[in-house]
Design an enzyme around this catalytic site. Structure first.
Site, PDB file in Angstrom:
ATOM      1  CE1 TYR A 122      -3.296  -2.691   0.104  1.00 34.82           C
ATOM      2  CE2 TYR A 122      -3.763  -2.122   2.280  1.00 34.82           C
ATOM      3  CZ  TYR A 122      -3.802  -3.029   1.129  1.00 34.82           C
ATOM      4  OH  TYR A 122      -4.976  -3.964   1.318  1.00 34.82           O
TER       5      TYR A 122
ATOM      6  CG  LEU B  31     -23.411  -1.473  -2.063  1.00 33.77           C
ATOM      7  CD1 LEU B  31     -22.868  -2.922  -1.359  1.00 33.77           C
ATOM      8  CD2 LEU B  31     -24.879  -1.889  -2.490  1.00 33.77           C
TER       9      LEU B  31
END
Length: 276
Positions: free
Chosen positions: A40, A186
């Site tokens: 990351y 969502l």
């Protein structure tokens, strides 16, 4: 009760200061499960997590992943024991800890020497360097091999209302569900996030029909649904505002009957790749 954790892949999107504020705000809100990986932001997320929580290690459930290698050409995969040993040591140094509560093999294929990888992870657990063995995978054939031949404690895999594939495997293992908000589909921003290519097995046209029918607040129902299957639900946040929205949604009391109805009408799509 399923736990809300925080995935850290995108916390540096708006810079180190905002990333540190996200971590601190999550901690203040009671989140203790923090998930990261060496790749990351080229190791910088691990460094940020380590420096932010220095002195508070005992309060955390800290996880990381290894096996992906960044090169000038992009990314390559190396699950060998020799590589993972160095990757794990480097992650521990950046995270300022001498052990991880959970360490994941970050991917894998059946072409790997999985027995070597499994033996390495078993040894690290026996030595106390890691407390639990994890696999982060979307490949059912790899998942099955680990379950049959390894000592797998935790599986990380995508889970959301729009991607319930893992339910088709009927596994008896704790699942950490990443991506519970389906790349923002969502949330209230779904119309802005919806691309012409759709999402997983859903076409864009199907999603345009489906998403307006999900009860509101959509984010709360998405998290509540993930908690039905997952031991830990692992959304991410790239700003403190996003994090606060997550925390608010997690605390919302959804209507259980509406949630039941929602899950009943949404399909569990089968795996179409790497099934055997």
């Amino acid at each position: 009760m399923a736990e809300l954790g925080l995935g850290t892949m995108s916390i540096l999107k708006h810079g180190e200061a905002e990333g540190r504020r996200i971590l601190e705000a999550a901690y203040e809100a009671g989140i203790r499960h923090f998930d990261t990986a060496d790749v990351y932001d080229h190791f910088e997320v691990e460094r940020l997590v380590g420096s932010t929580f220095a002195g508070r290690r005992d309060d955390l459930f800290l996880t990381s992943k290894g096996g992906n290698v960044r090169t000038e050409e992009g990314m390559r995969w190396d699950p060998s024991a020799a590589y993972l040993e160095q990757a794990l040591a480097d992650s521990l140094e950046r995270l300022q800890t001498d052990y991880l509560d959970l360490y994941y093999v970050h991917g894998g294929t059946l072409e790997d020497d999985l027995d070597e990888t499994i033996a390495f992870m078993r040894h690290q657990k026996q030595a106390g360097v890691i407390r639990q063995i994890g696999l982060s995978s979307i490949r059912p054939n790899v998942i099955r091999y680990w379950l049959e031949h390894g000592e797998l404690d935790v599986l990380m895999t995508p889970y959301s209302l729009l991607d319930r594939r893992i339910e088709s495997l009927d596994l008896d293992i704790p699942i950490v569900g990443r991506g519970p908000l389906a790349k923002g589909l969502l949330t209230t921003e779904w119309s802005e996030r919806l691309a012409d290519k759709g999402f997983e097995a859903w076409s864009a046209s199907e999603l345009r029909e489906l998403l307006p029918t999900i009860p509101e607040p959509i984010q709360a129902y998405a998290l509540a649904a993930a908690k039905r299957t997952c031991a830990v639900v692992l959304p991410g946040a790239s700003s403190v505002d996003q994090l606060n929205d997550l925390i608010e949604a997690n605390q919302y009391a959804v209507d259980p009957d509406q949630l039941d109805d929602l899950l009943a009408r949404l399909p569990i799509h089968p795996y179409t790749k790497h099934a055997t």
